[in-house]
Design an enzyme around this catalytic site. Structure first.
Site, short mmCIF file in Angstrom:
data_model
loop_
_atom_site.label_atom_id
_atom_site.label_comp_id
_atom_site.label_asym_id
_atom_site.label_seq_id
_atom_site.Cartn_x
_atom_site.Cartn_y
_atom_site.Cartn_z
N LYS A 141 0.93 -1.26 0.00
CA LYS A 141 -0.15 0.05 -0.04
C LYS A 141 0.69 1.21 0.08
CE LYS A 141 -3.81 -2.46 2.40
NZ LYS A 141 -4.47 -2.60 3.60
N ASP A 223 -5.68 -12.56 9.52
CA ASP A 223 -6.02 -11.22 9.17
C ASP A 223 -7.33 -10.91 10.19
OD1 ASP A 223 -6.27 -8.86 8.03
OD2 ASP A 223 -7.30 -9.45 6.19
#
Length: 299
Positions: A141, A223
């Site tokens: 990102k 996650d």
């Protein structure tokens, strides 16, 4: 905030730095700096001032901006890459031609203030997990076109790099597993197609965790597990495969996650949520007080 002693600056390919800088200068300068042309093209000096506490990163990009416009420019750095500095520190002094100094100014500052922001944020997370076994990782990102630069800055801040892109590691996520039919089928296909690459598998349940352990991989990503499930994942894995945590991590929660016993914590905000460090470059010699502050040995 304290942090471990500054390590040697991480390596970076000079050609990649030059490519970044050429692209950025072309964007800013275009057919020529019409304002700098008003200045007398005489020798001059300048200094780079940091206006807030920060961890510095980006010297190669800053230097390249100035040297591409004036190969004879002299840049004397007073701080090292990855060094924490206080507000008011003079980071460097420059000697060159006035026109090229002001033309390079904004592009050079854009690089170093952005990369120092990533290094400063990374250093805060690294300090937060100090004393645990967890490593702080970045993600993909990143700002478009600044992938290598920002990952370099993460290392300056004491963090570690995740995969660079889609080519240097296989990372199986929900969509890959669904398309393959099962986690086992996806891992088998990945090993057959790319046996030489690291294999990272993201799991959503403890059942998938057990399946990933049985299939064999190089790292398992859990996650958004809640704390109790995360600790159970650490117990089940028992150190056989490194565990990585991602999602909903901030400075308030990161130490608790690390203390649960995970190996890696990846944080998109290191590179995505950047707030540039306040820096400026001024023509002329540095003020006496700032010049004294800037000395690395503190004298």
């Amino acid at each position: 905030m304290s942090r471990p002693d500054v390590q040697a600056a991480p390596a970076v390919d000079p050609e990649l730095v030059l490519a970044d800088v050429r692209r950025a200068l072309a964007e800013d300068v275009g057919s020529g700096d019409v304002t700098a042309a008003l200045l007398p093209d005489t020798a001059d000096v300048a200094y780079l001032l940091c206006k807030q506490d920060a961890v510095i990163a980006g010297r190669p990009w800053f230097d390249a901006c100035h040297r591409l416009l004036d190969p004879s420019v002299r840049i004397d750095w007073r701080v090292e890459e990855g060094q924490r500095v206080a507000a008011g520190t003079v980071l460097a002094t420059l000697q060159g031609h006035s026109r090229s100094l002001v033309t390079a100014e904004r592009t050079a500052l854009n690089f170093i203030q952005t990369l120092s922001a990533t290094a400063t944020t990374t250093a805060a997370y690294v300090e937060a997990v100090h004393g645990t076994a967890a490593r702080i990782l970045d993600t993909r990102k990143t700002l478009p076109g600044l992938r290598i630069a920002q990952k370099y800055a993460v290392r300056c801040g004491g963090g570690h790099n995740h995969r660079i892109g889609l080519y240097d590691a296989v990372m199986l996520k929900e969509n890959h597993i669904r398309a393959a039919g099962s986690l086992s089928a996806a891992t088998l296909a990945a090993r057959q197609l790319h046996p030489q690459l690291p294999l990272i598998v993201e799991v959503e349940t403890l059942a998938q965790l057990r399946e990933a352990i049985d299939c064999g991989c190089d790292r398992i990503l859990i996650d958004d597990f809640d704390p109790a499930t995360r600790r159970e994942a650490v117990r089940i894995t028992a150190g056989r495969i490194p565990l990585e945590v991602s999602g909903s991590v901030d400075l308030d929660s990161v130490r608790g996650i690390a203390l649960d016993g995970v190996d890696c914590i990846s944080i998109g905000g290191l590179t995505k949520h950047v707030r540039a460090i306040d820096l400026s470059m001024k023509l002329g010699p540095p003020p006496a007080m700032a010049a004294t502050q800037a000395r690395p040995d503190g004298t």
